[in-house]
Scaffold this motif. Structure first.
Motif, PDB file in Angstrom:
ATOM      1  N   LEU A 284       0.829  -1.203   0.000  1.00  0.00           N
ATOM      2  CA  LEU A 284       0.000   0.000   0.000  1.00  0.00           C
ATOM      3  C   LEU A 284       0.864   1.254   0.000  1.00  0.00           C
ATOM      4  O   LEU A 284       0.657   2.178  -0.786  1.00  0.00           O
ATOM      5  CB  LEU A 284      -0.932  -0.002   1.220  1.00  0.00           C
ATOM      6  CG  LEU A 284      -2.167  -0.899   1.155  1.00  0.00           C
ATOM      7  CD1 LEU A 284      -2.840  -0.946   2.521  1.00  0.00           C
ATOM      8  CD2 LEU A 284      -3.139  -0.386   0.106  1.00  0.00           C
ATOM      9  N   TYR A 285       1.849   1.258   0.872  1.00  0.00           N
ATOM     10  CA  TYR A 285       2.707   2.442   0.972  1.00  0.00           C
ATOM     11  C   TYR A 285       3.657   2.571  -0.210  1.00  0.00           C
ATOM     12  O   TYR A 285       4.035   3.678  -0.596  1.00  0.00           O
ATOM     13  CB  TYR A 285       3.464   2.424   2.301  1.00  0.00           C
ATOM     14  CG  TYR A 285       2.548   2.717   3.473  1.00  0.00           C
ATOM     15  CD1 TYR A 285       2.036   3.990   3.664  1.00  0.00           C
ATOM     16  CD2 TYR A 285       2.176   1.709   4.346  1.00  0.00           C
ATOM     17  CE1 TYR A 285       1.178   4.269   4.719  1.00  0.00           C
ATOM     18  CE2 TYR A 285       1.317   1.979   5.409  1.00  0.00           C
ATOM     19  CZ  TYR A 285       0.813   3.252   5.583  1.00  0.00           C
ATOM     20  OH  TYR A 285      -0.047   3.518   6.623  1.00  0.00           O
ATOM     21  N   SER A 286       4.034   1.426  -0.810  1.00  0.00           N
ATOM     22  CA  SER A 286       4.819   1.498  -2.042  1.00  0.00           C
ATOM     23  C   SER A 286       4.005   2.152  -3.146  1.00  0.00           C
ATOM     24  O   SER A 286       4.504   2.969  -3.926  1.00  0.00           O
ATOM     25  CB  SER A 286       5.255   0.098  -2.483  1.00  0.00           C
ATOM     26  OG  SER A 286       6.193  -0.449  -1.583  1.00  0.00           O
TER      27      SER A 286
ATOM     28  N   ASP B 176      14.809   3.880  -6.268  1.00  0.00           N
ATOM     29  CA  ASP B 176      14.143   3.120  -5.204  1.00  0.00           C
ATOM     30  C   ASP B 176      14.589   3.656  -3.856  1.00  0.00           C
ATOM     31  O   ASP B 176      15.603   4.354  -3.739  1.00  0.00           O
ATOM     32  CB  ASP B 176      14.428   1.629  -5.333  1.00  0.00           C
ATOM     33  CG  ASP B 176      15.921   1.333  -5.451  1.00  0.00           C
ATOM     34  OD1 ASP B 176      16.708   2.294  -5.419  1.00  0.00           O
ATOM     35  OD2 ASP B 176      16.293   0.162  -5.585  1.00  0.00           O
ATOM     36  N   VAL B 177      13.805   3.318  -2.806  1.00  0.00           N
ATOM     37  CA  VAL B 177      14.098   3.865  -1.477  1.00  0.00           C
ATOM     38  C   VAL B 177      14.499   2.737  -0.532  1.00  0.00           C
ATOM     39  O   VAL B 177      14.994   1.691  -0.960  1.00  0.00           O
ATOM     40  CB  VAL B 177      12.883   4.648  -0.946  1.00  0.00           C
ATOM     41  CG1 VAL B 177      12.663   5.900  -1.756  1.00  0.00           C
ATOM     42  CG2 VAL B 177      11.620   3.810  -0.963  1.00  0.00           C
ATOM     43  N   LEU B 178      14.293   2.955   0.729  1.00  0.00           N
ATOM     44  CA  LEU B 178      14.757   2.007   1.741  1.00  0.00           C
ATOM     45  C   LEU B 178      14.165   0.606   1.559  1.00  0.00           C
ATOM     46  O   LEU B 178      13.061   0.443   1.035  1.00  0.00           O
ATOM     47  CB  LEU B 178      14.397   2.517   3.132  1.00  0.00           C
ATOM     48  CG  LEU B 178      15.135   3.780   3.601  1.00  0.00           C
ATOM     49  CD1 LEU B 178      14.561   4.244   4.925  1.00  0.00           C
ATOM     50  CD2 LEU B 178      16.624   3.514   3.719  1.00  0.00           C
ATOM     51  N   TYR B 179      14.914  -0.379   1.990  1.00  0.00           N
ATOM     52  CA  TYR B 179      14.474  -1.768   1.941  1.00  0.00           C
ATOM     53  C   TYR B 179      14.354  -2.322   3.358  1.00  0.00           C
ATOM     54  O   TYR B 179      15.189  -2.040   4.230  1.00  0.00           O
ATOM     55  CB  TYR B 179      15.466  -2.624   1.133  1.00  0.00           C
ATOM     56  CG  TYR B 179      15.356  -2.398  -0.349  1.00  0.00           C
ATOM     57  CD1 TYR B 179      14.611  -3.265  -1.130  1.00  0.00           C
ATOM     58  CD2 TYR B 179      15.980  -1.316  -0.959  1.00  0.00           C
ATOM     59  CE1 TYR B 179      14.488  -3.059  -2.497  1.00  0.00           C
ATOM     60  CE2 TYR B 179      15.859  -1.104  -2.316  1.00  0.00           C
ATOM     61  CZ  TYR B 179      15.111  -1.980  -3.085  1.00  0.00           C
ATOM     62  OH  TYR B 179      14.984  -1.769  -4.427  1.00  0.00           O
ATOM     63  N   GLN B 180      13.295  -3.096   3.542  1.00  0.00           N
ATOM     64  CA  GLN B 180      13.129  -3.801   4.817  1.00  0.00           C
ATOM     65  C   GLN B 180      13.766  -5.174   4.674  1.00  0.00           C
ATOM     66  O   GLN B 180      13.392  -5.961   3.798  1.00  0.00           O
ATOM     67  CB  GLN B 180      11.649  -3.945   5.189  1.00  0.00           C
ATOM     68  CG  GLN B 180      11.444  -4.641   6.528  1.00  0.00           C
ATOM     69  CD  GLN B 180       9.964  -4.735   6.882  1.00  0.00           C
ATOM     70  OE1 GLN B 180       9.124  -4.196   6.188  1.00  0.00           O
ATOM     71  NE2 GLN B 180       9.662  -5.423   7.974  1.00  0.00           N
ATOM     72  N   LYS B 181      14.718  -5.485   5.536  1.00  0.00           N
ATOM     73  CA  LYS B 181      15.455  -6.747   5.449  1.00  0.00           C
ATOM     74  C   LYS B 181      14.748  -7.789   6.322  1.00  0.00           C
ATOM     75  O   LYS B 181      14.615  -7.613   7.535  1.00  0.00           O
ATOM     76  CB  LYS B 181      16.882  -6.556   5.920  1.00  0.00           C
ATOM     77  CG  LYS B 181      17.781  -7.781   5.701  1.00  0.00           C
ATOM     78  CD  LYS B 181      19.168  -7.532   6.264  1.00  0.00           C
ATOM     79  CE  LYS B 181      19.886  -6.418   5.506  1.00  0.00           C
ATOM     80  NZ  LYS B 181      21.260  -6.220   6.001  1.00  0.00           N
ATOM     81  N   THR B 182      14.274  -8.842   5.681  1.00  0.00           N
ATOM     82  CA  THR B 182      13.625  -9.932   6.444  1.00  0.00           C
ATOM     83  C   THR B 182      14.577 -11.060   6.744  1.00  0.00           C
ATOM     84  O   THR B 182      14.307 -11.887   7.631  1.00  0.00           O
ATOM     85  CB  THR B 182      12.418 -10.479   5.652  1.00  0.00           C
ATOM     86  OG1 THR B 182      12.882 -10.999   4.400  1.00  0.00           O
ATOM     87  CG2 THR B 182      11.389  -9.387   5.413  1.00  0.00           C
ATOM     88  N   GLN B 183      15.669 -11.101   6.016  1.00  0.00           N
ATOM     89  CA  GLN B 183      16.682 -12.120   6.307  1.00  0.00           C
ATOM     90  C   GLN B 183      18.011 -11.625   5.787  1.00  0.00           C
ATOM     91  O   GLN B 183      18.125 -11.158   4.653  1.00  0.00           O
ATOM     92  CB  GLN B 183      16.307 -13.458   5.658  1.00  0.00           C
ATOM     93  CG  GLN B 183      17.353 -14.550   5.913  1.00  0.00           C
ATOM     94  CD  GLN B 183      16.950 -15.884   5.302  1.00  0.00           C
ATOM     95  OE1 GLN B 183      15.798 -16.294   5.427  1.00  0.00           O
ATOM     96  NE2 GLN B 183      17.879 -16.541   4.639  1.00  0.00           N
ATOM     97  N   SER B 184      19.031 -11.727   6.614  1.00  0.00           N
ATOM     98  CA  SER B 184      20.370 -11.304   6.220  1.00  0.00           C
ATOM     99  C   SER B 184      21.031 -12.364   5.367  1.00  0.00           C
ATOM    100  O   SER B 184      20.669 -13.553   5.409  1.00  0.00           O
ATOM    101  CB  SER B 184      21.233 -11.031   7.456  1.00  0.00           C
ATOM    102  OG  SER B 184      20.674 -10.001   8.222  1.00  0.00           O
TER     103      SER B 184
ATOM    104  N   GLY C  59      11.372  -3.934  -0.898  1.00  0.00           N
ATOM    105  CA  GLY C  59      11.440  -2.500  -1.147  1.00  0.00           C
ATOM    106  C   GLY C  59      10.219  -1.752  -0.654  1.00  0.00           C
ATOM    107  O   GLY C  59       9.130  -2.327  -0.536  1.00  0.00           O
ATOM    108  N   LEU C  60      10.421  -0.488  -0.367  1.00  0.00           N
ATOM    109  CA  LEU C  60       9.344   0.341   0.168  1.00  0.00           C
ATOM    110  C   LEU C  60       8.910   1.431  -0.805  1.00  0.00           C
ATOM    111  O   LEU C  60       8.439   2.486  -0.409  1.00  0.00           O
ATOM    112  CB  LEU C  60       9.779   0.955   1.503  1.00  0.00           C
ATOM    113  CG  LEU C  60      10.159  -0.052   2.596  1.00  0.00           C
ATOM    114  CD1 LEU C  60      10.610   0.678   3.844  1.00  0.00           C
ATOM    115  CD2 LEU C  60       8.977  -0.965   2.906  1.00  0.00           C
TER     116      LEU C  60
END
Length: 453
Positions: free
Chosen positions: A5-7, A43-51, A68-69
């Protein structure tokens, strides 16, 4: 799902910004000197779910998992080096820079830069933009008015009262040319052959000098002639000889015999004044009162070397002219400005009705290491920023970097409508696609809510 939604919202905002820029470009398609802007996304910040992990033993390495956000506007870029098309106006003060430089203008102490060379002259003769900013440049060197003194830029008062007139000059030279035919009966009469010429005094007033040539009857060969001054009159045809002593060589006004011109009786070529090879004599007009002479200080040098004595069917056409053979020393009346011209290097010249051409100044330009780093100040003006490079206060001669200034031409907008409409289509589709992200995500959320009825 909330991330999508925010993307979608981020995408909508970015495409809205791009549409704003496109709309501004199209709105200024006919704005003189306008430079179109281009929007870039990132593109902007990314939320990392796994390193990410390295391989270890029997287990291989695993890449990081990032979500991605959305997107954001990374830059709004204006290519100031891309020139618009040239439009001929034939106006004296419409100028176009052919190159990457900028005109320098000033208003209320601030310095601005512009590509728009649509100028005019204000009430006191300053060269200004149509918004009233002074066009800046350099002035003539006080010690050498024919050259420019490069210094801190100043307003160019090209049509000021001081420049509207050109100084007069006194006549310092004259020459006689043409042919004397010894068979011309006028040469043996009392009236002789009459010559006149116009001269100027130091204040630019004009006078007419009248001379006559008669044959020296005492010389049997008929190859010697007397030249005497008979009168000097002002522009109202009134004689001034009551107040001035007039002499030609050593002969006074209306002397019985005058300066003797001697010719070779066999060839007809001029042998000199008195036959001794002297080619010129001095005409002096001096005040009887002894007051300062308004005419040339050392008199007027009259040259006779181009006179001849050839057969021409009994007709004499010898005449006298102000100035020397090369046109120097002719003298001038006071000149009134009748026009100006601007060279490709920005030098401004005034032309005057007395024939003078006077250097009035030179338009200076500015260049920047990163012209796209200039900040827009509205009304086609730019100001220097920390990322554009600094202006040194002096500027540069446009010709030193290969540029030039074209007179009677203005630069139009560089907006490409075909490109802008294409960008509008892709922007509209991008906006629609991002709106679908939101509606689709909303539908999925609705299905999730509907699991419990």
């Amino acid at each position: 799902m909330m991330r999508s939604l925010y993307s979608g919202v981020a995408g909508l905002k970015s495409h809205q910004t791009k549409m704003d820029v496109i709309g501004n470009n199209i709105a200024n398609v006919n704005t003189v000197g306008f430079k179109a802007a281009t929007v870039s996304f990132s593109d902007v910040l990314y939320q990392k779910t796994q390193s990410a992990s390295a391989s270890s033993g029997n287990i291989g390495g695993i890449n990081a998992k990032q979500i991605g956000l959305g997107t954001a506007v990374s830059s709004i870029y204006t290519d100031l080096s891309a020139s618009g098309s040239a439009q001929n106006t034939n106006n004296t003060y419409d100028l176009m820079i052919e190159g990457s430089q900028f005109f320098i203008v000033s208003n209320a102490g601030g310095t601005y830069f512009t590509k728009v060379g649509s100028f005019t002259v204000d009430g006191v003769g300053n060269l200004v933009t149509y918004n009233g900013e002074y066009v800046m440049g350099w002035l003539p060197d006080p010690d050498d008015p024919s050259s420019i003194k490069r210094d801190i830029v100043k307003p160019l008062a090209i049509e000021s009262d001081a420049n509207k007139y050109a100084d007069p000059e006194a006549t310092t030279a004259a020459y006689v040319t043409g042919n004397i035919d010894k068979l011309d009966t006028k040469l043996t009469s009392a009236d002789g052959h009459v010559m006149t010429m116009t001269i100027y005094d130091k204040q630019g007033y004009s006078y007419t000098v009248k001379m006559k040539i008669t044959q020296d009857k005492a010389v049997a060969t008929g190859a010697t002639y007397d030249v005497v001054v008979t009168d000097v009159v002002d522009s109202n045809n009134k004689t001034i000889t009551g107040n001035y002593d007039v002499t030609l060589g050593n002969t006074a006004l209306n002397a019985p015999t005058g300066v003797k011109l001697t010719f070779d009786a066999a060839t007809g070529k001029f042998k000199g004044i008195g036959g001794d090879g002297t080619l010129e004599t001095i005409l002096k007009i001096e005040p009887k009162s002894g007051a300062g002479d308004v005419f040339a200080d050392n008199g007027i040098a009259v040259n006779f070397e181009n006179a001849t004595m050839y057969s021409s069917s009994g007709s004499t056409n010898i005449a006298m002219y102000g100035g020397d053979i090369e046109g120097q020393g002719k003298g001038k009346m006071v000149g009134t400005m009748i026009g100006t011209s601007i060279n490709t290097d920005g030098k401004i010249y005034g032309t005057y009705d007395n024939g003078d051409i006077k250097l009035l100044g030179q338009i200076a330009v500015a260049s920047f290491a990163n012209a796209s780093g200039l900040e827009k100040a509205g009304e086609n003006l730019y100001i220097a920023s920390r990322n554009s490079g600094e202006f040194d206060g002096i500027g540069e001669d446009i010709s030193t970097s290969g540029g030039k200034i074209n007179q009677g031409v203005i630069e139009m907008s560089n907006v490409d409508l075909s490109k802008e409409f294409t960008e509008m289509i892709t922007t509209q589709r991008g906006f629609q696609a991002n709106s679908r992200i939101i509606t689709t995500s909303d539908t999925m959320l609705e299905e999730l809510v509907n699991l419990k009825r």
